[in-house]
Design an enzyme around this catalytic site. Sequence first.
Site, mmCIF file in Angstrom:
data_model
loop_
_atom_site.group_PDB
_atom_site.id
_atom_site.type_symbol
_atom_site.label_atom_id
_atom_site.label_comp_id
_atom_site.label_asym_id
_atom_site.label_seq_id
_atom_site.Cartn_x
_atom_site.Cartn_y
_atom_site.Cartn_z
ATOM 1 N N ASN A 62 0.264 -4.887 9.561
ATOM 2 C CA ASN A 62 0.029 -6.348 8.745
ATOM 3 C C ASN A 62 1.093 -7.123 8.257
ATOM 4 O O ASN A 62 1.065 -8.179 8.141
ATOM 5 C CB ASN A 62 -0.821 -6.146 7.483
ATOM 6 C CG ASN A 62 -2.407 -6.354 7.972
ATOM 7 O OD1 ASN A 62 -2.681 -6.947 9.155
ATOM 8 N ND2 ASN A 62 -3.246 -5.848 7.234
ATOM 9 N N TYR A 63 2.509 -6.462 8.415
ATOM 10 C CA TYR A 63 3.604 -7.212 8.177
ATOM 11 C C TYR A 63 4.190 -7.402 9.516
ATOM 12 O O TYR A 63 5.335 -6.994 9.807
ATOM 13 C CB TYR A 63 4.500 -6.721 7.300
ATOM 14 C CG TYR A 63 4.471 -6.596 5.610
ATOM 15 C CD1 TYR A 63 3.273 -7.563 5.236
ATOM 16 C CD2 TYR A 63 5.165 -5.950 4.734
ATOM 17 C CE1 TYR A 63 2.944 -7.513 4.107
ATOM 18 C CE2 TYR A 63 4.744 -6.167 3.360
ATOM 19 C CZ TYR A 63 3.527 -6.736 2.990
ATOM 20 O OH TYR A 63 3.267 -6.935 1.819
#
Length: 505
Positions: free
Chosen positions: A445-446
């Site tokens: 998710n980063y």
Amino acid sequence: PIQETFLQCLSTHSLTSTPISEVTYFPNNPNYLSVLNSYIRNLVFTSPTTPKPLFIVTPTHVSHIRASIICSKIHGLEVRIRSGGHDYDGLSYVSTVPFIMVDLFNMRSVSVDIEDESAWVESGATLGEVYYRIAEKSKIYGYPAGVCPTVGVGGHLSGGGYGNLMRKHGLSVDNIVDAVLVDANGNVLDREAMGEDLFWAIRGGGGASFGIIVSWKIKLVRVPEVVTVFRVERTLEEGASDIVYQWQHVADKIDEDLFIRVVLNPVTRKGQVTIKAKFNALFLGNAQRLVSLMDEQFPGLGLLSTDCKEMSWIESVLFWSNYQIGTSTDVLLERHSTKEKYLKRKSDYVQEPISKTDLEGIWKKMIQLRKPVLTFNPYGGKMSEISELDTPFPHRAGNIYKIQYAASWKEEGAEAVDHNLDLIRKLYDYMTPFVSKSPRCSYLNYRDIDLGINEIGNASYEQASGWGTKYFKGNFDRLVQVKTTVDPGNFFRYEQSIPSLEASS
Ligand code: FDA
């Protein structure tokens, strides 16, 4: 002509009373650009030269999603799927190949069932909307997910989802009990129909490799009526190095009711650049218990009872989003942030405490670079109890904390982009000896395309395993198997999608 034939196809395949033409935007539509830009969270991708979708479908019904998939397949077009648009590298709405975008912002209902301790949430909802609707029904339930209320459910839940309840309750993906997805053939499948392998894959493997996820059934978690927060800052001159060093030894072992994040920022004080360490905490209990816990286990921070603020869990969500105490929870329903910036993010995992000398070296490097900010998020607690095979998200026991690298800037133009990318990459390189190795892990998710991307129109196993093992470790192979079974033709492909063994060269 492609517009007309495509629209014709969409209408043929969409069986609902709302005509799909009313929710489809071609570039000649006066609203096309505002629809596109309204959910872009990284200004790097708002430039006139950023490649744009051939058109945008904004479904109001699952039948519109089915039609978009079927017609894109017929016309050989790639699809990008967007829920909240927070992808750090813009992969939900940018591509160099011709593509259409399916934007789910119209599908955002949240329906909470307190008796069942669950909620059905559509992908286009924001986390703020989810938190608001839960709190509207009960003060003693919450949901473990991110701390930024404008993040979209679709990307967040399919990519992991962590926040300050993580040490007590795990990630968002650890608290999902069902989902509805439209697959590459246009089938609408719930958990039972999709089977456990696909249900496993979409909980952390990135939804966009497998289908368009319409909605999720989430499991609510209990929170106390009173929680406590604090925000305490220390500069190097106030002993920050010693305190951060100590933090590394307690943050993942301390009571799992306590989550203490550290944000490290180069700042100028009395004409000199120093590092400010900001300690942000959420404690699932009252202030008295928190202070005695801190006195016992983390005395170095010198926490005072006057630093602590007791409040309800939903108020703590606002506190963590930097709203002033007393702000109405209605702000959680605001879907658009007014603070957009140009940005780049990267991530790392730390498995051994960094020595004090090495921490001092890192501060020196940060002071020299002046820009990137580091955020340390503690693991341990529930995170260490869940097997790394349970979901595609593999960063469990053995990790003390995760680092986020952040470069944000306000200047327009390619030169500023290059300059800031250079700064963040320099700090990332400098950190190599202190972080996880073989592979050097990252959090999906980063999103970070520096780790590598698929070749245009294809995705080879070898190429994708470069970045895939960083995000998923050994789970990458299982994701490839699931992908090969459910989407052998690799219809759902994008720059960091999971490859199908049948389609890869
Ligand atoms: P977006 O719509 O951009 O989608 C991201 C990815 O998911 C894309 O690949 C997209 O195609 C895919 N996708 C989206 N919807 C889908 C659907 N319905 N079906 C299939 N695929 C879909 N993370 C975290 O864990 N904790 C945090 O506290 C924060 N905080 C935070 C703050 C800010 C300001 C930003 C910009 C980001 C974060 N994040 C975060 C990271 C965030 O979790 C991550 O960017 C999510 O993927 C965002 O989900 P969106 O739906 O908003 O993104």
